[in-house]
Design a protein around this motif. Structure first.
Motif, short mmCIF file in Angstrom:
data_model
loop_
_atom_site.label_atom_id
_atom_site.label_comp_id
_atom_site.label_asym_id
_atom_site.label_seq_id
_atom_site.Cartn_x
_atom_site.Cartn_y
_atom_site.Cartn_z
N LEU A 220 -7.73 3.28 -0.73
CA LEU A 220 -7.70 2.04 0.05
C LEU A 220 -8.99 1.88 0.85
O LEU A 220 -9.66 2.87 1.17
CB LEU A 220 -6.49 2.04 1.01
N GLN A 221 -9.32 0.66 1.19
CA GLN A 221 -10.54 0.39 1.94
C GLN A 221 -10.30 0.52 3.44
O GLN A 221 -9.35 -0.06 3.98
CB GLN A 221 -11.06 -1.01 1.63
N GLU A 222 -11.19 1.27 4.09
CA GLU A 222 -11.04 1.43 5.53
C GLU A 222 -11.17 0.10 6.26
O GLU A 222 -10.47 -0.15 7.24
CB GLU A 222 -12.08 2.41 6.08
N GLU A 223 -12.05 -0.77 5.80
CA GLU A 223 -12.25 -2.06 6.46
C GLU A 223 -10.94 -2.84 6.56
O GLU A 223 -10.66 -3.50 7.56
CB GLU A 223 -13.29 -2.88 5.70
N ASP A 224 -10.13 -2.76 5.48
CA ASP A 224 -8.83 -3.44 5.51
C ASP A 224 -7.96 -2.90 6.63
O ASP A 224 -7.23 -3.64 7.30
CB ASP A 224 -8.11 -3.29 4.17
N TYR A 225 -8.03 -1.58 6.84
CA TYR A 225 -7.14 -0.96 7.82
C TYR A 225 -7.62 -1.14 9.25
O TYR A 225 -6.82 -1.03 10.19
CB TYR A 225 -6.88 0.50 7.46
N ASP B 261 0.82 -1.21 0.00
CA ASP B 261 0.00 0.00 0.00
C ASP B 261 0.86 1.26 0.00
O ASP B 261 0.35 2.36 -0.22
CB ASP B 261 -0.93 0.03 1.22
N VAL C 213 -13.29 9.28 4.95
CA VAL C 213 -13.72 8.04 4.32
C VAL C 213 -15.08 8.26 3.67
O VAL C 213 -16.00 8.80 4.31
CB VAL C 213 -13.81 6.90 5.36
N ASP D 112 -17.96 6.02 1.43
CA ASP D 112 -18.35 4.70 0.93
C ASP D 112 -17.30 3.64 1.26
O ASP D 112 -17.01 2.75 0.45
CB ASP D 112 -18.60 4.74 -0.58
N GLY D 113 -16.69 3.78 2.44
CA GLY D 113 -15.72 2.80 2.90
C GLY D 113 -14.33 2.93 2.30
O GLY D 113 -13.47 2.09 2.53
N ILE D 114 -14.09 4.03 1.53
CA ILE D 114 -12.80 4.23 0.85
C ILE D 114 -12.15 5.52 1.34
O ILE D 114 -12.82 6.56 1.46
CB ILE D 114 -12.99 4.30 -0.69
#
Length: 481
Positions: free
Chosen positions: A85-90, A48, A154, A156-158
């Motif tokens: 990047l996706q917040e869920e990943d972080y 990333d 963030v 839409d989760g991005i």
């Protein structure tokens, strides 16, 4: 228990109530060092962040440390590199970094301060310039409900590449404290703020009770001039190489103690006497090598009813040494089958008479423990087990499994609870180092199992589980404001 009583005396002797806040900075105050470097390393490993992007951020961090760049520039650069990047990943990355890197950096004395404030019912919060992904896993682990951080936008989760609002830095920390005070009815004049840096001078000056922890040289000079009490904790500042040597030497001493017991077996013909000699030798030599000291309450309960099934809450791999240190002789244990694969250690455990079971197969585990029933009845050997089945690395226990309690019921012997409060201070989660320290252990009175049956077993185990929670709650009563 009095391990940290000198450190927490001001809080213990002070007023209680949720209107008093205990606000903590994060990096350098709750944890030793800086979480950002673990975060950057993980970003590079994930792909990333390119090495060049990381170098650019490190350059800004260095210039910020020298006073040649502002914090806003650093956070803007970090936000830009997160774009797309996706917040869920972080959220998952933050937890991974905590489990791998940050949990072992929690300063035991700082945790004791947090727990002391919780005992008093104070509103405990972390106010940090770091991001929630760095701070919130630690806050959850410590039972802290309130967190104020610098955020990234963030949608839409991005991540959009923009900051999510005012930075929690400088005056921003004062604003965060005022917001929390308004929401929770706090009296900031009677409240505490713990920090290590002059970056937080605005909130240190605003709060009623500024308490610099591990202060920088600059902050120490300011604190001395203004009469602010300071503390420096060095329990996480030892040599990593020495900590690794302690760990390895302690484990090797287990195998060495078994070998030293072989002549006892040969001369006396008693395998148990050899085991007793080896266990005592390992307890004393291993504890010396690890730098482990014990503060024991209820020691008389260790000998009040033997044989017995001793159960302990499993916080750390050093719990094995703790149990050997307090039980000394005529005991065996139960461990996971994977220990067999460990060079020397697996052999040593089996020589000690430890039963190694496959925890994934409950029937196999029960069958493997059956010989222990006979040893308890015929040889008067006690057994020590961890009913959680795995390490928790915290004071919050996991649901108890039934094996230890079935064993006690079948053998007709009492259960003796061993409550370990802070083994993670010596051997923290995610760390291969041992740190010298004192562990508090409380031995509770034996619990009779003669009237236990299969029908009431779960009810009785639930009572013991509640007893552990209540006993641990004496030092870590989590109060939700």
């Amino acid at each position: 228990m009095s391990l940290y009583s000198e450190i927490t005396a001001e809080i213990d002797n002070g007023p209680e109530g949720a209107n008093i806040a205990a606000l903590f900075d994060f990096d350098g105050t709750i944890i030793a060092g800086y979480s950002v470097f673990s975060f950057l390393r993980e970003q590079v490993q994930r792909g990333d962040l390119s090495p060049l992007e990381m170098l650019a951020i490190v350059d800004v961090i260095a210039r910020f440390g020298l006073g040649n760049a502002d914090f806003a520039s650093l956070m803007k650069l970090c936000a830009e590199n997160m774009k797309g990047l996706q917040e869920e990943d972080y959220l998952a990355v933050g937890q991974k970094i905590f489990d791998r890197d940050l949990a072992k950096k929690i300063i035991p004395e700082s945790r004791a301060l947090i727990e002391a404030h919780m005992r008093k019912g104070h509103t405990v919060a972390i106010i940090s310039s770091a991001t929630p992904y760095q701070v919130e896993p630690c806050a959850k682990y410590l039972g802290i409900d309130h967190v104020a951080c610098s955020t990234m936008e963030v949608q839409d989760g991005i991540f959009t590449g923009e900051l999510g609002g005012p930075l929690c830095f400088g005056q921003g920390k004062v604003d965060a404290a005022l917001d929390l005070a308004a929401a929770k009815g706090l009296d900031l004049d009677s409240s505490y703020f713990y920090s290590d840096s002059t970056d937080d001078i605005e909130l240190l000056e605003y709060i009623g009770k500024p308490r610099p922890l591990n202060p920088s040289k600059k902050l120490k000079l300011i604190a001395d001039k203004r009469g602010w009490p300071t503390r420096t904790f060095r329990s996480r500042s030892g040599s990593p190489a020495l900590g690794a040597v302690r760990n390895i030497a302690t484990k090797l001493s287990l195998a060495g103690s078994v070998v030293a017991g072989l002549p006892i077996w040969a001369l006396t013909g008693s395998k148990q006497e050899a085991r007793n000699f080896s266990a005592s030798l390992f307890a004393d030599v291993g504890a010396a090598l690890a730098g482990l000291k014990l503060e024991i309450v209820g020691e008389e309960n260790l000998w009040a009813a033997r044989p017995a099934v001793f159960v302990f809450n499993h916080q750390s791999d050093i719990d094995v040494l703790i149990c050997a240190k307090i039980l000394r002789r005529n005991f065996s244990g139960v461990g996971k089958a994977e220990i067999k694969k460990m060079p020397l250690i697996g052999m040593a455990m089996e020589m000690f008479g430890v039963v190694l079971i496959d925890r994934s197969n409950s029937k196999s585990a029960i069958d493997a423990m059956q010989p222990l029933v006979d040893r308890i009845k015929n040889e008067k050997i006690s057994v020590v087990m961890a009913p959680e089945g795995t390490r928790t690395h915290s004071k919050q226990i996991l649901p108890f499994k039934m094996g230890a309690f079935h064993l006690a019921m079948q053998a007709g012997v009492p259960i003796v609870p061993i409550v370990i409060r802070n083994a993670m201070d010596v051997s923290p989660k995610g760390d291969s180092l041992y740190y010298p320290g004192t562990v508090e252990v409380e031995i509770l009175p034996p619990i009779d199992t003669k009237r236990w049956t299969k029908a009431n077993l779960h009810k009785n185990v639930a009572k013991i589980e509640a007893l552990y929670k209540a006993t641990l709650g004496e030092s870590t009563k989590l109060v939700s404001a």
